[in-house]
Structure formats: structure tokens, C-alpha cells
Motif scaffolding. Sequence first.
Motif, PDB file in Angstrom:
ATOM      1  N   ARG A 194       0.855  -1.190   0.000  1.00  0.00           N
ATOM      2  CA  ARG A 194       0.000   0.000   0.000  1.00  0.00           C
ATOM      3  C   ARG A 194       0.887   1.235   0.000  1.00  0.00           C
ATOM      4  N   VAL A 195       1.217   1.688  -1.204  1.00  0.00           N
ATOM      5  CA  VAL A 195       2.161   2.786  -1.406  1.00  0.00           C
ATOM      6  C   VAL A 195       1.568   3.754  -2.417  1.00  0.00           C
ATOM      7  N   ARG A 196       1.679   5.044  -2.143  1.00  0.00           N
ATOM      8  CA  ARG A 196       1.219   6.045  -3.106  1.00  0.00           C
ATOM      9  C   ARG A 196       2.268   6.162  -4.215  1.00  0.00           C
ATOM     10  N   ALA A 197       2.044   5.448  -5.294  1.00  0.00           N
ATOM     11  CA  ALA A 197       2.984   5.436  -6.401  1.00  0.00           C
ATOM     12  C   ALA A 197       2.212   5.365  -7.702  1.00  0.00           C
ATOM     13  N   ASP A 198       2.902   5.645  -8.797  1.00  0.00           N
ATOM     14  CA  ASP A 198       2.326   5.505 -10.131  1.00  0.00           C
ATOM     15  C   ASP A 198       2.827   4.237 -10.817  1.00  0.00           C
ATOM     16  N   ILE A 199       4.067   3.879 -10.530  1.00  0.00           N
ATOM     17  CA  ILE A 199       4.673   2.691 -11.127  1.00  0.00           C
ATOM     18  C   ILE A 199       5.406   1.931 -10.037  1.00  0.00           C
ATOM     19  N   MET A 200       5.124   0.652  -9.904  1.00  0.00           N
ATOM     20  CA  MET A 200       5.811  -0.214  -8.944  1.00  0.00           C
ATOM     21  C   MET A 200       6.724  -1.171  -9.717  1.00  0.00           C
ATOM     22  N   LEU A 201       8.006  -1.139  -9.390  1.00  0.00           N
ATOM     23  CA  LEU A 201       8.984  -2.045 -10.000  1.00  0.00           C
ATOM     24  C   LEU A 201       9.208  -3.225  -9.061  1.00  0.00           C
ATOM     25  N   VAL A 202       9.166  -4.444  -9.609  1.00  0.00           N
ATOM     26  CA  VAL A 202       9.299  -5.647  -8.782  1.00  0.00           C
ATOM     27  C   VAL A 202      10.312  -6.592  -9.411  1.00  0.00           C
ATOM     28  N   PRO A 203      11.608  -6.379  -9.188  1.00  0.00           N
ATOM     29  CA  PRO A 203      12.596  -7.362  -9.656  1.00  0.00           C
ATOM     30  C   PRO A 203      12.387  -8.688  -8.930  1.00  0.00           C
ATOM     31  N   SER A 204      12.408  -9.795  -9.682  1.00  0.00           N
ATOM     32  CA  SER A 204      12.019 -11.082  -9.123  1.00  0.00           C
ATOM     33  C   SER A 204      12.894 -12.201  -9.673  1.00  0.00           C
ATOM     34  N   HIS A 205      12.832 -13.338  -8.978  1.00  0.00           N
ATOM     35  CA  HIS A 205      13.541 -14.538  -9.424  1.00  0.00           C
ATOM     36  C   HIS A 205      12.753 -15.752  -8.944  1.00  0.00           C
ATOM     37  N   ASP A 206      12.180 -16.497  -9.872  1.00  0.00           N
ATOM     38  CA  ASP A 206      11.369 -17.663  -9.537  1.00  0.00           C
ATOM     39  C   ASP A 206      11.970 -18.919 -10.148  1.00  0.00           C
ATOM     40  N   TRP A 207      11.128 -19.848 -10.487  1.00  0.00           N
ATOM     41  CA  TRP A 207      11.546 -21.078 -11.140  1.00  0.00           C
ATOM     42  C   TRP A 207      10.395 -21.529 -12.035  1.00  0.00           C
ATOM     43  N   ARG A 208      10.652 -22.503 -12.883  1.00  0.00           N
ATOM     44  CA  ARG A 208       9.719 -22.867 -13.952  1.00  0.00           C
ATOM     45  C   ARG A 208       8.300 -23.139 -13.433  1.00  0.00           C
ATOM     46  N   GLU A 209       8.176 -23.934 -12.363  1.00  0.00           N
ATOM     47  CA  GLU A 209       6.873 -24.375 -11.905  1.00  0.00           C
ATOM     48  C   GLU A 209       6.061 -23.277 -11.217  1.00  0.00           C
ATOM     49  N   TYR A 210       6.727 -22.232 -10.751  1.00  0.00           N
ATOM     50  CA  TYR A 210       6.013 -21.237  -9.945  1.00  0.00           C
ATOM     51  C   TYR A 210       6.034 -19.834 -10.547  1.00  0.00           C
ATOM     52  N   GLY A 211       6.843 -19.617 -11.573  1.00  0.00           N
ATOM     53  CA  GLY A 211       6.995 -18.263 -12.099  1.00  0.00           C
ATOM     54  C   GLY A 211       5.698 -17.647 -12.584  1.00  0.00           C
ATOM     55  N   GLY A 212       4.894 -18.426 -13.343  1.00  0.00           N
ATOM     56  CA  GLY A 212       3.633 -17.890 -13.857  1.00  0.00           C
ATOM     57  C   GLY A 212       2.645 -17.530 -12.774  1.00  0.00           C
ATOM     58  N   PRO A 213       2.304 -18.471 -11.868  1.00  0.00           N
ATOM     59  CA  PRO A 213       1.352 -18.130 -10.799  1.00  0.00           C
ATOM     60  C   PRO A 213       1.828 -16.992  -9.910  1.00  0.00           C
ATOM     61  N   HIS A 214       3.131 -16.907  -9.671  1.00  0.00           N
ATOM     62  CA  HIS A 214       3.623 -15.858  -8.779  1.00  0.00           C
ATOM     63  C   HIS A 214       3.467 -14.479  -9.417  1.00  0.00           C
ATOM     64  N   THR A 215       3.691 -14.402 -10.700  1.00  0.00           N
ATOM     65  CA  THR A 215       3.503 -13.127 -11.390  1.00  0.00           C
ATOM     66  C   THR A 215       2.027 -12.741 -11.421  1.00  0.00           C
ATOM     67  N   GLU A 216       1.141 -13.716 -11.595  1.00  0.00           N
ATOM     68  CA  GLU A 216      -0.297 -13.423 -11.570  1.00  0.00           C
ATOM     69  C   GLU A 216      -0.722 -12.872 -10.215  1.00  0.00           C
ATOM     70  N   LYS A 217      -0.174 -13.405  -9.140  1.00  0.00           N
ATOM     71  CA  LYS A 217      -0.496 -12.892  -7.802  1.00  0.00           C
ATOM     72  C   LYS A 217      -0.090 -11.424  -7.674  1.00  0.00           C
ATOM     73  N   ALA A 218       1.064 -11.077  -8.224  1.00  0.00           N
ATOM     74  CA  ALA A 218       1.537  -9.691  -8.127  1.00  0.00           C
ATOM     75  C   ALA A 218       0.603  -8.726  -8.831  1.00  0.00           C
ATOM     76  N   ALA A 219      -0.092  -9.203  -9.870  1.00  0.00           N
ATOM     77  CA  ALA A 219      -1.020  -8.330 -10.598  1.00  0.00           C
ATOM     78  C   ALA A 219      -2.113  -7.792  -9.693  1.00  0.00           C
ATOM     79  N   LEU A 220      -2.500  -8.560  -8.682  1.00  0.00           N
ATOM     80  CA  LEU A 220      -3.560  -8.111  -7.777  1.00  0.00           C
ATOM     81  C   LEU A 220      -3.152  -6.847  -7.035  1.00  0.00           C
ATOM     82  N   ARG A 221      -1.865  -6.727  -6.719  1.00  0.00           N
ATOM     83  CA  ARG A 221      -1.402  -5.535  -6.001  1.00  0.00           C
ATOM     84  C   ARG A 221      -1.590  -4.281  -6.845  1.00  0.00           C
ATOM     85  N   ALA A 222      -1.471  -4.415  -8.180  1.00  0.00           N
ATOM     86  CA  ALA A 222      -1.663  -3.253  -9.046  1.00  0.00           C
ATOM     87  C   ALA A 222      -3.093  -2.743  -8.951  1.00  0.00           C
ATOM     88  N   VAL A 223      -4.064  -3.657  -8.943  1.00  0.00           N
ATOM     89  CA  VAL A 223      -5.474  -3.255  -8.854  1.00  0.00           C
ATOM     90  C   VAL A 223      -5.756  -2.661  -7.480  1.00  0.00           C
TER      91      VAL A 223
END
Length: 502
Positions: free
Chosen positions: A389-418
Motif C-alpha cells: 500500500r504505497v502512493r505510487a504511479d509505477i511499482m517495479l518488482v525485480p524477481s527470481h522464480d523457477w519454472r513451476e512457480y513463475g507464472g502463478p507468482h507473477t499473476e499474484k503480483a497483478a492483484l497488487r496493481a489493482v
Amino acid sequence: MGDERRTTPAPLRWSLLVAGTVAMLFAVGGRWDIPLAAWIFPVLLLRFTRTGRAWSGFLWMLPANLAAAVFWVFESALGFNAVILAGAVGLALIQTLPFLLDRLLVGRLRPWPATLVFPAAVAGAEFLITLLSPFGTAYGSLTVTQYGDLPLLQVTSITGSYGIGFLIAWLAGTVNRIWADPSWRSARGGLVYGAALAAVLLGGGARLAFVPDGSATVRIAGVSPGRDVLAAQQAAIGRIAGGRQDVAAAPAAEVEPAMRAVEDQLLALTRREADAGAKIVIWPEEGVKTQETSEHAAIAAAREQARRSRIYLEIGVGVYATTGPAHGRDEALLIGPDGRVLWTYQKAHPIPGSEPFTPGDGRVPVVDTPYGRIANVICYDADFPDLMRVRADIMLVPSHDWREYGGPHTEKAALRAVEGGYALVRQDSEGVSAAFDDRGHVLATTDYFTTDPQTTVAYVPTHGATTVYDLIGDAFAWLCLATVAALTVIGLARPSRRSARG
């Protein structure tokens, strides 16, 4: 409840438990999620607990929820260790409590208050998981299963992620009431629920369709090292026996060439994207790995590149240090077009059981730029709504996942944008990278395992929006907890309806 226990055949009850548990396995926030399963399993499992004794239902629901947690660990390829297993047990216990509370209280409350017990308890349990556990919304949030339903997701800009869990659980209670008593009185509850869900979907659709988004955009590029140079770096580090302190103390000739090759490629990719028009470039989490003695030189090279290209450059740095207890740091630095380091941020939520880093202070940095207010967290930090919960216009999220979890983890981050009303750019090495606007629209996405080297380019809005959730925070979640507490007091103070009849 007593009549339901006597009239519900045992084979049907056990079928409900089995079918509900199987459906729950595909609604855990993993790569095999089926969105509809999240709406189905609470209906079946709630029917199971309501047609049996309270403590019997609790003792069966606990292993059912534990099975779901273990399945999530398996499908996400997290690996099993003591911390993960203890966490799975704790999460299962919290997720079982709403079923127990519903079973104990519904028979003691009037019909309308009774309909609130299960949804308020589910939303409250999801909130407690973010407060009490080290998992945030990585596990235990029904909202993440609805990632593709943008009209529905807009309600999180008011309630946070807990509103969708409330709606899903409310449906379960409504269906069960009609199932137990197919009368006009019960049907009215279904109409009320249908009207509420329709209002949420219509409001969300209107927000997507009619709320203007005419802000300017900025070209942002995310770059990750290619698979060959990354594999060579991993091999060089893997040849050093021992832990992070041993890598830090190793002769530079054993690890520095491979580390420098990764950085050189990131710098070359940065130059290419800046020449193509990018004004902001982001590297992934620990995009550059370095011994502590070489950290200054690695950062200096990135500063020089930012200055030459006149860009904002966000770099992820993984430092190997000889001093404990963490023997290293997981940092992100934002470098301005003049080469100055505008912030150095340390990861606030290292992954429990696998990242030994000392957590940062959790103060999310924000800086004003010609392209709006830019903020930054690192990977797993985005699973904690309160931090985001930050007053910002653009949130940068450098990340490092793995094959099995990279997709779902990025989808979860999308919720923070909304929720937060900002665009979010997540550059993920060994995972799925994506950029989202503040409504959850995907602006760009790339998969590390199908694109080499992985580059994500998006035109990102430079002005976000202030959301209700940004203003009131977790008020909805706290209201749900207060509702559960009040209904518990009322319910315990009254005899059950069955006892009163008889």
C-alpha cells in the motif's frame, strides 16, 4: 442441523468430502488452478460439515485443508522441509476454523446473521494468514484463483484481496441454505446474493469500460540474462563447497569471470533497450551476483551505464559476504539518469526456509520522476498487501522464480496493481515477466523459458489512481473479524434453534 444429520445418507456425506477436497486441490493459487473450482469446493465442504457433528467435521476438514496445502507445495516444486511442513499445518488449521465456526454458530443465529458467519470467517482467515504467517497471499487467498476475471478483480480496489474470498464463501452459505430448506424464504437469500454479485461485476465492468485512463505512458524494458551465461554462473558458484560465506571468501578467479559475464550481458541489453527508446530499465532480483569485495565495482558499472544512456536503471544485486549471520544481502538499487543511486532497498520478506537474508526494514522507497512516482519492492514482498500500500504511479518488482512457480507468482503480483492503483512491472529471471496497468490489464509478458535472453517491453501509464483500499487499508478485513467476534458472542449467548424447539 439435527434433522440434516439424520436425513443425509452417509455415502453422500463422504462423497461431498472427497469431491470437495479434490476440487480444492485446483484452487490453491498454483499452476494447475481452475477458477470455477474455487467456487465449487466451499459449497461441497460446507455441506459436509453442516450435515455432521461439529468436532467430527473439524477433524476431517483439517486433513482436507492440509492435503490442499501439501498439493500446492508439490505442484509449485517448493520442496519439503520442516519450515514448509509446519507452515502447511498452521495454514490448514486457520483455514479449517471458518467451517468449525459456521457449524457451531449457524444453528444458534437467526437466518440473516447466520449467512454472514462463513463468508466473514473465510475473509478473516485469509487476512489472519497475511498477518500471522510468513506466506502472505502466496497461499490461502481465493482471490488469486480468479486472476483472469478483471471485472471481479476490481472489487479488490475497495476491499483488498479479501472481498472475493467473502463473495465465494457467501455463495457457499447461500447454496447450502437453499439445499437444506428449498423454500421461498431461502430463495430470497439467493436473490440478495445474486444482486450483490451482479453489482460487483457490473461495477467492475464499468470501472474497466468508463473510468478514463488517458495518462501519458513511458517505455519500460525489463531484461534478464540469457540461459547460457546464467547456467555458467550457477555452475561456478556450485563448485564452491560450503555456503554463502565460502563463496564470498573464494578466490575471485573462481567465480568473478562467470559473475562478470552475466553483468556484461545485462549492461549490453540495457544499452540496446535504451537506444530503442526505453526510459526505465529493470533487471531481475539478484540479476547481478557479486562477492562483497567486488560489489562497488559492479554498482559503478551500472551507474555509468545509466548515466551514458540517460535512463532510470533498477538493478537487482545479490551480495555474498563473509560476515554473518546472513552472509549476504538481497538488494535493489534505483540509479538515476545522472548516475546517482536514488535508493538501496533490501528485501523485506525473504522466502522462509530458503533465503537466509536478514529482512530489510520494509520501508518501500518512492521517488518523483518525470514519469510519475516510482516505487520498488523485491519478488516475494509483493505477496504482502500491507507492504504494497504505497502512493505510487509505477511499482517495479525485480524477481527470481523457477519454472513451476513463475507464472502463478507473477499473476499474484497483478492483484497488487489493482489494489494499489498503480502500474506494476515484474521482471523475473527463470520465471514469467509481465507489466500490468492499474486495472490489471496485461501490457506485456514474456516467459524466460521460451525467450532467450528474456526482454519485456511495455508502454506503462505514468499516472496511477487513488483507490478506496489505498485510503482505508484493511478496514473490510477488520470488519469481517469484528463480525465473526460479534456473531460468536451472540451465538454462544443463545440456545441453538434446535434446542429452543425442543
